[in-house]
Design a protein around this motif. Structure first.
Motif, short mmCIF file in Angstrom:
data_model
loop_
_atom_site.label_atom_id
_atom_site.label_comp_id
_atom_site.label_asym_id
_atom_site.label_seq_id
_atom_site.Cartn_x
_atom_site.Cartn_y
_atom_site.Cartn_z
N LYS A 145 0.83 -1.20 0.00
CA LYS A 145 0.00 0.00 0.00
C LYS A 145 0.87 1.26 0.00
O LYS A 145 2.09 1.20 0.08
N SER A 146 0.20 2.42 -0.07
CA SER A 146 0.84 3.72 0.02
C SER A 146 1.72 3.78 1.28
O SER A 146 1.37 3.19 2.30
N PRO A 147 2.88 4.44 1.20
CA PRO A 147 3.32 5.37 0.17
C PRO A 147 4.09 4.74 -0.98
O PRO A 147 4.63 5.45 -1.83
N TYR A 148 4.15 3.40 -1.03
CA TYR A 148 4.98 2.74 -2.03
C TYR A 148 4.28 2.70 -3.38
O TYR A 148 3.07 2.45 -3.46
N ILE A 149 5.06 2.92 -4.44
CA ILE A 149 4.54 2.81 -5.79
C ILE A 149 5.38 1.81 -6.57
O ILE A 149 6.58 1.66 -6.32
N SER A 150 4.75 1.14 -7.51
CA SER A 150 5.42 0.08 -8.25
C SER A 150 6.45 0.65 -9.21
O SER A 150 6.20 1.62 -9.93
N ASN A 151 7.60 0.02 -9.22
CA ASN A 151 8.67 0.38 -10.14
C ASN A 151 8.94 -0.72 -11.15
O ASN A 151 9.53 -0.48 -12.20
N SER A 152 8.47 -1.94 -10.83
CA SER A 152 8.64 -3.09 -11.73
C SER A 152 7.76 -4.22 -11.25
O SER A 152 7.60 -4.44 -10.05
N LEU A 153 7.16 -4.95 -12.18
CA LEU A 153 6.40 -6.15 -11.86
C LEU A 153 6.44 -7.06 -13.08
O LEU A 153 5.74 -6.82 -14.07
N VAL A 154 7.29 -8.08 -13.01
CA VAL A 154 7.49 -8.97 -14.16
C VAL A 154 7.55 -10.41 -13.68
O VAL A 154 7.80 -10.69 -12.51
N SER A 155 7.29 -11.33 -14.60
CA SER A 155 7.35 -12.76 -14.26
C SER A 155 7.69 -13.56 -15.50
O SER A 155 7.48 -13.11 -16.63
N LYS A 156 8.23 -14.75 -15.26
CA LYS A 156 8.55 -15.67 -16.36
C LYS A 156 8.64 -17.08 -15.82
O LYS A 156 9.24 -17.30 -14.75
N THR A 157 8.05 -18.03 -16.53
CA THR A 157 8.23 -19.44 -16.18
C THR A 157 9.47 -19.95 -16.90
O THR A 157 9.53 -19.95 -18.14
N LEU A 158 10.46 -20.35 -16.14
CA LEU A 158 11.72 -20.82 -16.71
C LEU A 158 11.57 -22.25 -17.20
O LEU A 158 10.64 -22.97 -16.83
N ASP A 159 12.51 -22.68 -18.01
CA ASP A 159 12.46 -24.04 -18.56
C ASP A 159 12.58 -25.11 -17.48
O ASP A 159 12.20 -26.26 -17.71
N ASN A 160 13.10 -24.74 -16.30
CA ASN A 160 13.22 -25.72 -15.22
C ASN A 160 11.95 -25.82 -14.38
O ASN A 160 11.93 -26.51 -13.36
N GLY A 161 10.89 -25.12 -14.78
CA GLY A 161 9.60 -25.24 -14.10
C GLY A 161 9.33 -24.20 -13.05
O GLY A 161 8.23 -24.14 -12.51
N TYR A 162 10.31 -23.35 -12.74
CA TYR A 162 10.10 -22.30 -11.74
C TYR A 162 9.41 -21.09 -12.38
O TYR A 162 9.90 -20.55 -13.38
N LEU A 163 8.30 -20.67 -11.79
CA LEU A 163 7.70 -19.39 -12.12
C LEU A 163 8.39 -18.35 -11.25
O LEU A 163 8.23 -18.35 -10.03
N VAL A 164 9.16 -17.47 -11.87
CA VAL A 164 9.90 -16.45 -11.14
C VAL A 164 9.18 -15.11 -11.31
O VAL A 164 8.92 -14.67 -12.44
N CYS A 165 8.85 -14.47 -10.19
CA CYS A 165 8.17 -13.18 -10.19
C CYS A 165 9.03 -12.17 -9.46
O CYS A 165 9.61 -12.47 -8.40
N PHE A 166 9.10 -10.97 -10.01
CA PHE A 166 9.92 -9.91 -9.43
C PHE A 166 9.12 -8.62 -9.39
O PHE A 166 8.52 -8.21 -10.39
#
Length: 320
Positions: free
Chosen positions: A274-295
């Motif tokens: 929540k406030s006061p924080y604002i998003s600077n990045s929100l990305v994700s990718k499922t790697l070939d090893n099966g891990y869904l990595v979210c940042f």
């Protein structure tokens, strides 16, 4: 005093039908492995499922089928992974992942992520990714490219806080702080109920904690000095459940969240942060090893700006 709190991280999964890391590997071996990256084991706790070693620079956790190691400062973690590979049968190793985040002063490091991957590539075929923007907070992830597939419930979370509040920094750099005083500051009994805890206060300041309960773990590492403060939380339990409390305690200027194998990560980010924080990045990718990595990365909007900083030309000069 400058210290690079940002961690390098590696996880190695083995075939525990051929090699039990808990039963077949001695503590002497783990000591030698840790020393390869210029760190030392300070203390340890264990139960029937896990050994947790507190290091001079972060932590090592060992389960029957894998180990996880984090090191900070100018350690060369990749050398420890090379040591394990060189002293283990190739068929016993199922998978290797290696992670490294941006440092405050990367010029002070002995190697770069690229250097580390060149070394690992002598032994492994792999793929590498960057999560986050190159000019901002970002995290590099390398993984071995083989047939390994992570179990869907193999989850990990990281919360990485930068530039903690002036109050938190002053409190955590108070001379003579005890482990109990720092536990009370972080409300550890409330955050980590029922966990066996091993922690250490560094001189002149800094703090590390390992906590285990069954197969579950938490680890906390604190670099509190103003100018390069950094606090990391990691667990295989959902850090979103305690994120609000952590942020209230530390009030960082910015922080990152990483999640491995949580399909609800983006939704939790939206409902938790929540406030006061604002998003600077929100990305994700499922790697070939099966891990869904979210940042995800968050900042607080600046309302005041720092004046030009006079640099110490006789000190460590990392800022130069």
């Amino acid at each position: 005093m400058f210290f690079e709190g940002s961690e390098k991280k590696a996880e190695v999964v083995v075939d525990n039908t051929k090699l039990s890391l808990l039963n077949d590997i001695s503590n002497t071996f783990w000591q030698e492995l840790v020393e390869c990256c210029n760190a030392q084991i300070l203390s340890s706790i264990e139960n029937e499922h896990c050994k947790a070693f507190l290091l001079s620079e972060s932590s090592l956790f060992v389960w029957d089928d894998r180990f996880l190691i984090l090191t900070c400062g100018v350690t060369q973690l990749v050398n420890s992974i090379e040591y394990f590979i060189q002293n283990t049968q190739p068929e016993d190793i199922l998978h290797v992942t290696y992670q490294r985040k941006n440092e405050y002063f990367s010029n002070a490091q002995l190697t770069s992520f690229g250097d580390d991957i060149k070394l690992l590539s002598k032994y492994l075929t792999g793929k590498a990714y960057r999560f986050g923007e190159i000019y901002s907070h970002h995290n590099y992830v390398f993984h071995q490219d083989n047939e390994f597939q992570a179990e869907p419930d193999d989850t990990t979370y990281e919360l990485l806080a930068y530039q903690i509040s002036e109050y938190a920094s002053k409190k955590l750099t108070t001379k003579g702080l005890s482990t109990q005083e720092i536990r009370d500051f972080f409300c550890i009994n409330e955050l980590l109920p029922g966990f066996e805890i091993d922690d250490f206060v560094f001189d002149p300041y800094g703090y590390s904690l390992n906590a285990i309960k069954g197969t579950d773990y938490y680890t906390i590492h604190v670099t509190p000095q103003a100018g390069s403060s950094y606090v990391s939380f990691e667990s295989n339990l959902d850090l979103f459940t305690i994120a609000s409390k952590i942020l209230d305690i530390l009030s960082p200027s910015s922080f990152d969240l990483l999640g491995f194998n949580d399909p609800q990560f983006s939704k939790k980010v939206t409902t938790t942060i929540k406030s006061p924080y604002i998003s600077n990045s929100l990305v994700s990718k499922t790697l070939d090893n099966g891990y869904l990595v979210c940042f995800a990365s968050f900042i607080t909007p600046e309302t005041q700006y720092s004046t030009p900083l006079a640099l110490d030309l006789t000190g460590e000069n990392h800022a130069l």
